[in-house]
Design a protein around this motif. Structure first.
Motif, short mmCIF file in Angstrom:
data_model
loop_
_atom_site.label_atom_id
_atom_site.label_comp_id
_atom_site.label_asym_id
_atom_site.label_seq_id
_atom_site.Cartn_x
_atom_site.Cartn_y
_atom_site.Cartn_z
N VAL A 1 0.86 -1.19 0.00
CA VAL A 1 0.00 0.00 0.00
C VAL A 1 0.90 1.23 0.00
N LEU A 2 0.31 2.37 -0.28
CA LEU A 2 1.10 3.59 -0.42
C LEU A 2 1.92 3.89 0.82
N THR A 3 1.38 3.65 2.00
CA THR A 3 2.11 3.95 3.22
C THR A 3 3.38 3.11 3.36
N ASP A 4 3.43 1.95 2.71
CA ASP A 4 4.65 1.13 2.72
C ASP A 4 5.78 1.79 1.94
N LEU A 5 5.42 2.58 0.95
CA LEU A 5 6.39 3.05 -0.03
C LEU A 5 6.62 4.56 -0.05
N GLN A 6 5.78 5.33 0.60
CA GLN A 6 5.78 6.77 0.39
C GLN A 6 7.03 7.48 0.92
N ASP A 7 7.79 6.83 1.80
CA ASP A 7 8.97 7.50 2.37
C ASP A 7 10.26 7.21 1.59
N PHE A 8 10.16 6.48 0.48
CA PHE A 8 11.35 6.20 -0.33
C PHE A 8 11.62 7.35 -1.30
N ASP A 9 12.90 7.63 -1.52
CA ASP A 9 13.29 8.56 -2.58
C ASP A 9 13.18 7.88 -3.95
N VAL A 10 13.53 6.58 -3.97
CA VAL A 10 13.56 5.81 -5.21
C VAL A 10 12.99 4.42 -4.94
N ILE A 11 12.19 3.93 -5.88
CA ILE A 11 11.73 2.54 -5.84
C ILE A 11 12.15 1.88 -7.14
N VAL A 12 12.83 0.74 -7.03
CA VAL A 12 13.25 -0.02 -8.20
C VAL A 12 12.34 -1.24 -8.34
N ASP A 13 11.69 -1.37 -9.48
CA ASP A 13 10.83 -2.51 -9.77
C ASP A 13 11.68 -3.56 -10.48
N ALA A 14 12.18 -4.53 -9.69
CA ALA A 14 12.95 -5.65 -10.23
C ALA A 14 12.12 -6.94 -10.14
N PHE A 15 10.82 -6.77 -10.21
CA PHE A 15 9.88 -7.89 -10.09
C PHE A 15 10.08 -8.89 -11.22
N ALA A 16 9.98 -10.16 -10.87
CA ALA A 16 10.06 -11.23 -11.88
C ALA A 16 8.93 -12.22 -11.63
N THR A 17 8.48 -12.86 -12.69
CA THR A 17 7.41 -13.83 -12.56
C THR A 17 7.52 -14.88 -13.66
N SER A 18 6.65 -15.86 -13.62
CA SER A 18 6.66 -16.93 -14.62
C SER A 18 5.91 -16.50 -15.88
N PRO A 19 6.17 -17.15 -17.01
CA PRO A 19 5.52 -16.74 -18.26
C PRO A 19 3.99 -16.76 -18.20
N ASP A 20 3.41 -17.69 -17.44
CA ASP A 20 1.95 -17.77 -17.40
C ASP A 20 1.32 -16.61 -16.64
N GLN A 21 2.13 -15.85 -15.90
CA GLN A 21 1.63 -14.67 -15.20
C GLN A 21 2.40 -13.41 -15.62
N ALA A 22 2.91 -13.41 -16.83
CA ALA A 22 3.74 -12.30 -17.30
C ALA A 22 3.00 -10.97 -17.32
N TYR A 23 1.68 -11.02 -17.41
CA TYR A 23 0.88 -9.79 -17.39
C TYR A 23 1.08 -9.00 -16.10
N LEU A 24 1.60 -9.65 -15.05
CA LEU A 24 1.81 -8.96 -13.78
C LEU A 24 2.87 -7.85 -13.89
N HIS A 25 3.74 -7.95 -14.90
CA HIS A 25 4.70 -6.86 -15.11
C HIS A 25 3.95 -5.54 -15.39
N VAL A 26 2.94 -5.62 -16.24
CA VAL A 26 2.15 -4.44 -16.55
C VAL A 26 1.31 -4.02 -15.35
N ASP A 27 0.73 -5.00 -14.67
CA ASP A 27 -0.13 -4.69 -13.53
C ASP A 27 0.65 -3.98 -12.43
#
Length: 212
Positions: free
Chosen positions: A56-82
């Motif tokens: 949720v936003l309160t988890d992240l709002q105090d960061f200067d930078v957030i890096v999205d290095a998320f990885a997933t399996s091909p059958d759920q690749a749409y999660l990159h966009v989500d």
């Protein structure tokens, strides 16, 4: 700076975490398994133990930078966009800077055609092509975003674990070194990303990096 890394136990995320930590930044691993992160990155690291889609936003709002290095399996690749859309929604009109690690599919060849077209022709690509397809879609989405400070980073055709070496940087075209190889080591990617975090030269655009 205070840097949060989503997916800090993956090849890219772990390398970025270590590089940023070595340079004296306050780095937090945002992962599903805190025990795994502490085994891999250090017992005393800071961790947020949550699935990326439970953040949720309160988890992240105090960061200067957030890096999205998320990885997933091909059958759920749409999660990159989500996940990209979730993070963008959190940080509309805010100062937090977002980094998205994109694949090489959206890069262009010498004829200005997307590299995705070539990847689709590789024998057996049906089993994994959904990941580069969705990362290409993620970049298409990001290009519509004007009121969030985001940066996209694309590796070369091959991304692999390895130490940092002198890098070649570009923008939207697939790069090759003098040996005609398009390889990006995790250490090279991490160094380029932390360099950009510190220098802040790219805004609302994408750059690419390979091993020189």
């Amino acid at each position: 700076m205070r840097i949060g890394i989503i997916g800090a136990t993956g090849n890219a995320g772990a390398a970025i975490f270590k590089e940023a930590q070595q340079r004296g930044h306050e780095v937090v691993a945002i992962v599903r398994n805190a025990a795994k992160a502490k085994t891999q990155l250090g017992e005393y690291i800071s961790v947020i133990e949550k699935d990326a889609f439970s953040l949720v936003l309160t988890d992240l709002q105090d960061f200067d930078v957030i890096v999205d290095a998320f990885a997933t399996s091909p059958d759920q690749a749409y999660l990159h966009v989500d996940l990209a859309t979730k993070l963008v929604a959190f940080f509309r009109e805010k100062k937090t800077r977002l980094f998205f690690i994109l694949g090489a599919a959206s890069l262009l060849n010498e004829q200005d055609e997307r590299n995705l077209n070539k990847l689709k022709k590789i024998p057996g690509s049906e089993s994994w092509i959904a990941i580069p397809e969705n990362q290409a879609d993620e970049y298409i989405f990001l290009q519509t975003v004007k009121n969030v400070d985001w940066v996209g980073v694309s590796p070369g055709n091959v991304f692999q674990e390895g130490e940092a070496v002198p890098a070649i940087l570009g923008k939207d075209h697939l790069l090759f070194n003098d040996q005609q190889k398009s390889i990006t080591s995790s250490g090279t990617l991490a160094k380029a990303i932390v360099d950009e975090i510190e220098a802040q030269q790219h805004h609302n655009t994408r750059f690419t990096v390979i091993d020189g």
